[in-house]
Design a protein around this motif. Structure first.
Motif, PDB file in Angstrom:
ATOM      1  N   ASN A 110      -9.557   0.599  -2.842  1.00  9.10           N
ATOM      2  CA  ASN A 110      -8.150   0.931  -3.024  1.00  9.10           C
ATOM      3  C   ASN A 110      -7.654   1.614  -1.762  1.00  9.10           C
ATOM      4  O   ASN A 110      -8.267   2.567  -1.284  1.00  9.10           O
ATOM      5  CB  ASN A 110      -7.953   1.840  -4.242  1.00  9.10           C
ATOM      6  CG  ASN A 110      -6.503   2.172  -4.450  1.00  9.10           C
ATOM      7  OD1 ASN A 110      -5.984   3.112  -3.860  1.00  9.10           O
ATOM      8  ND2 ASN A 110      -5.840   1.398  -5.286  1.00  9.10           N
ATOM      9  N   ILE A 111      -6.557   1.107  -1.213  1.00  5.12           N
ATOM     10  CA  ILE A 111      -5.951   1.678  -0.014  1.00  5.12           C
ATOM     11  C   ILE A 111      -4.517   2.059  -0.354  1.00  5.12           C
ATOM     12  O   ILE A 111      -3.733   1.230  -0.787  1.00  5.12           O
ATOM     13  CB  ILE A 111      -5.955   0.681   1.157  1.00  5.12           C
ATOM     14  CG1 ILE A 111      -7.376   0.234   1.471  1.00  5.12           C
ATOM     15  CG2 ILE A 111      -5.295   1.297   2.386  1.00  5.12           C
ATOM     16  CD1 ILE A 111      -7.467  -0.855   2.523  1.00  5.12           C
ATOM     17  N   ARG A 112      -4.210   3.343  -0.170  1.00  6.09           N
ATOM     18  CA  ARG A 112      -2.858   3.839  -0.401  1.00  6.09           C
ATOM     19  C   ARG A 112      -2.397   4.555   0.862  1.00  6.09           C
ATOM     20  O   ARG A 112      -3.165   5.283   1.484  1.00  6.09           O
ATOM     21  CB  ARG A 112      -2.834   4.794  -1.591  1.00  6.09           C
ATOM     22  CG  ARG A 112      -1.453   5.223  -1.994  1.00  6.09           C
ATOM     23  CD  ARG A 112      -1.486   6.051  -3.265  1.00  6.09           C
ATOM     24  NE  ARG A 112      -2.364   7.197  -3.187  1.00  6.09           N
ATOM     25  CZ  ARG A 112      -2.032   8.377  -2.688  1.00  6.09           C
ATOM     26  NH1 ARG A 112      -0.829   8.571  -2.200  1.00  6.09           N
ATOM     27  NH2 ARG A 112      -2.901   9.367  -2.677  1.00  6.09           N
ATOM     28  N   ARG A 113      -1.161   4.330   1.218  1.00  4.72           N
ATOM     29  CA  ARG A 113      -0.608   4.903   2.444  1.00  4.72           C
ATOM     30  C   ARG A 113       0.551   5.816   2.078  1.00  4.72           C
ATOM     31  O   ARG A 113       1.384   5.482   1.234  1.00  4.72           O
ATOM     32  CB  ARG A 113      -0.136   3.771   3.346  1.00  4.72           C
ATOM     33  CG  ARG A 113       0.404   4.195   4.673  1.00  4.72           C
ATOM     34  CD  ARG A 113       0.647   3.019   5.560  1.00  4.72           C
ATOM     35  NE  ARG A 113       1.861   2.319   5.170  1.00  4.72           N
ATOM     36  CZ  ARG A 113       2.414   1.355   5.872  1.00  4.72           C
ATOM     37  NH1 ARG A 113       1.868   0.949   7.003  1.00  4.72           N
ATOM     38  NH2 ARG A 113       3.514   0.757   5.464  1.00  4.72           N
ATOM     39  N   SER A 114       0.613   6.978   2.716  1.00  3.56           N
ATOM     40  CA  SER A 114       1.735   7.889   2.522  1.00  3.56           C
ATOM     41  C   SER A 114       2.204   8.384   3.881  1.00  3.56           C
ATOM     42  O   SER A 114       1.413   8.517   4.815  1.00  3.56           O
ATOM     43  CB  SER A 114       1.339   9.061   1.615  1.00  3.56           C
ATOM     44  OG  SER A 114       0.286   9.802   2.200  1.00  3.56           O
ATOM     45  N   THR A 145      -8.291   6.326   0.530  1.00  4.22           N
ATOM     46  CA  THR A 145      -9.108   5.202   0.053  1.00  4.22           C
ATOM     47  C   THR A 145     -10.151   5.681  -0.954  1.00  4.22           C
ATOM     48  O   THR A 145     -10.590   6.831  -0.901  1.00  4.22           O
ATOM     49  CB  THR A 145      -9.848   4.497   1.206  1.00  4.22           C
ATOM     50  OG1 THR A 145     -10.733   5.427   1.830  1.00  4.22           O
ATOM     51  CG2 THR A 145      -8.884   3.944   2.234  1.00  4.22           C
ATOM     52  N   CYS A 201      -2.608  -6.047  -6.559  1.00  2.00           N
ATOM     53  CA  CYS A 201      -1.995  -4.837  -7.102  1.00  2.00           C
ATOM     54  C   CYS A 201      -2.849  -4.336  -8.266  1.00  2.00           C
ATOM     55  O   CYS A 201      -3.283  -5.118  -9.103  1.00  2.00           O
ATOM     56  CB  CYS A 201      -0.557  -5.102  -7.542  1.00  2.00           C
ATOM     57  SG  CYS A 201      -0.395  -6.423  -8.753  1.00  2.00           S
ATOM     58  N   TYR A 204      -3.847   7.641   5.271  1.00  4.44           N
ATOM     59  CA  TYR A 204      -4.441   6.617   4.417  1.00  4.44           C
ATOM     60  C   TYR A 204      -5.418   7.280   3.452  1.00  4.44           C
ATOM     61  O   TYR A 204      -6.226   8.116   3.852  1.00  4.44           O
ATOM     62  CB  TYR A 204      -5.152   5.557   5.264  1.00  4.44           C
ATOM     63  CG  TYR A 204      -4.180   4.693   6.028  1.00  4.44           C
ATOM     64  CD1 TYR A 204      -3.690   3.528   5.477  1.00  4.44           C
ATOM     65  CD2 TYR A 204      -3.728   5.072   7.284  1.00  4.44           C
ATOM     66  CE1 TYR A 204      -2.776   2.744   6.155  1.00  4.44           C
ATOM     67  CE2 TYR A 204      -2.812   4.294   7.969  1.00  4.44           C
ATOM     68  CZ  TYR A 204      -2.342   3.132   7.403  1.00  4.44           C
ATOM     69  OH  TYR A 204      -1.425   2.360   8.071  1.00  4.44           O
ATOM     70  N   GLY A 234      -1.173   1.927  -4.618  1.00  2.85           N
ATOM     71  CA  GLY A 234      -1.765   1.297  -3.448  1.00  2.85           C
ATOM     72  C   GLY A 234      -2.103  -0.165  -3.693  1.00  2.85           C
ATOM     73  O   GLY A 234      -1.525  -0.826  -4.546  1.00  2.85           O
ATOM     74  N   GLN A 293       0.802  -1.209   0.000  1.00  4.68           N
ATOM     75  CA  GLN A 293       0.000   0.000   0.000  1.00  4.68           C
ATOM     76  C   GLN A 293       0.843   1.271   0.000  1.00  4.68           C
ATOM     77  O   GLN A 293       0.314   2.366  -0.137  1.00  4.68           O
ATOM     78  CB  GLN A 293      -0.978   0.010   1.173  1.00  4.68           C
ATOM     79  CG  GLN A 293      -0.334  -0.195   2.519  1.00  4.68           C
ATOM     80  CD  GLN A 293      -1.333  -0.364   3.625  1.00  4.68           C
ATOM     81  OE1 GLN A 293      -1.776   0.626   4.164  1.00  4.68           O
ATOM     82  NE2 GLN A 293      -1.690  -1.578   3.951  1.00  4.68           N
ATOM     83  N   ASP A 294       2.160   1.143   0.110  1.00  2.00           N
ATOM     84  CA  ASP A 294       3.035   2.297   0.029  1.00  2.00           C
ATOM     85  C   ASP A 294       3.389   2.650  -1.416  1.00  2.00           C
ATOM     86  O   ASP A 294       3.986   3.692  -1.674  1.00  2.00           O
ATOM     87  CB  ASP A 294       4.328   2.042   0.817  1.00  2.00           C
ATOM     88  CG  ASP A 294       4.050   1.848   2.299  1.00  2.00           C
ATOM     89  OD1 ASP A 294       3.115   2.483   2.814  1.00  2.00           O
ATOM     90  OD2 ASP A 294       4.765   1.059   2.937  1.00  2.00           O
TER      91      ASP A 294
END
Length: 157
Positions: A71-75, A107, A49, A105, A37, A32-33
């Motif tokens: 969709n989960i993206r982490r920053s 989403t 992916c 996060y 994500g 998710q990094d």
């Protein structure tokens, strides 16, 4: 975009014992990094992916017919000036470190039945499942907890 799949979906939120693979793709381990994500299937909670070269989330949706994903993206959060050194410890304390404090996060819901389009409206039907996935214990943490659970078996003697 309004999606007919989101309007007609009959999704069941994950139970506390259901593994939710939201940290990384279960096939290639993109996490998710990454810039795109991870897409979590809202039917079976498999992580995939969403980008080339593999696009496992799309492959899963076409094979299984599970079109809706989260969709989960982490920053990483930028360090703030208010982050001060903690006061001197006077007692020993054991706390769970979730690691979520240093991250933001992002989403959104995606429908692979509509060419991977972002779903903006008509989410009322699937919102309980989306929230349950966001707040679910990661599958890896669930396996760690299971490893510590005592298993009692009856002896035949």
């Amino acid at each position: 975009m309004t999606c007919e799949h989101a309007l007609t979906a009959r999704l069941t939120p994950p139970s506390s014992s259901t593994p939710v693979y939201k940290e990384e793709c279960t096939q290639c381990f993109d996490n998710q990094d990454m810039a795109e994500g991870v897409d979590v299937c809202l039917s079976c909670f498999n992580g995939g992916c969403p980008s080339d070269p593999y696009n496992h989330a799309h492959q899963h949706s076409m094979k299984s017919g599970h079109y809706l994903t989260l969709n989960i993206r982490r920053s990483a959060k930028a360090p703030s000036d208010s982050d001060e050194r903690p006061a001197k410890l006077t007692k020993l304390e054991i706390r769970e470190d979730t690691g979520a404090e240093g991250f933001e996060y992002h989403t959104f819901v995606r429908c692979w039945g509509c060419s991977g389009a972002r779903v903006e409206s008509g989410l009322e039907n699937i919102e309980p499942t989306v929230q349950a996935v966001i707040h679910a214990v990661e599958a890896s943490k669930g396996h760690e907890i299971k490893a510590w659970a005592e298993e009692v078996t009856a002896c035949q003697h």
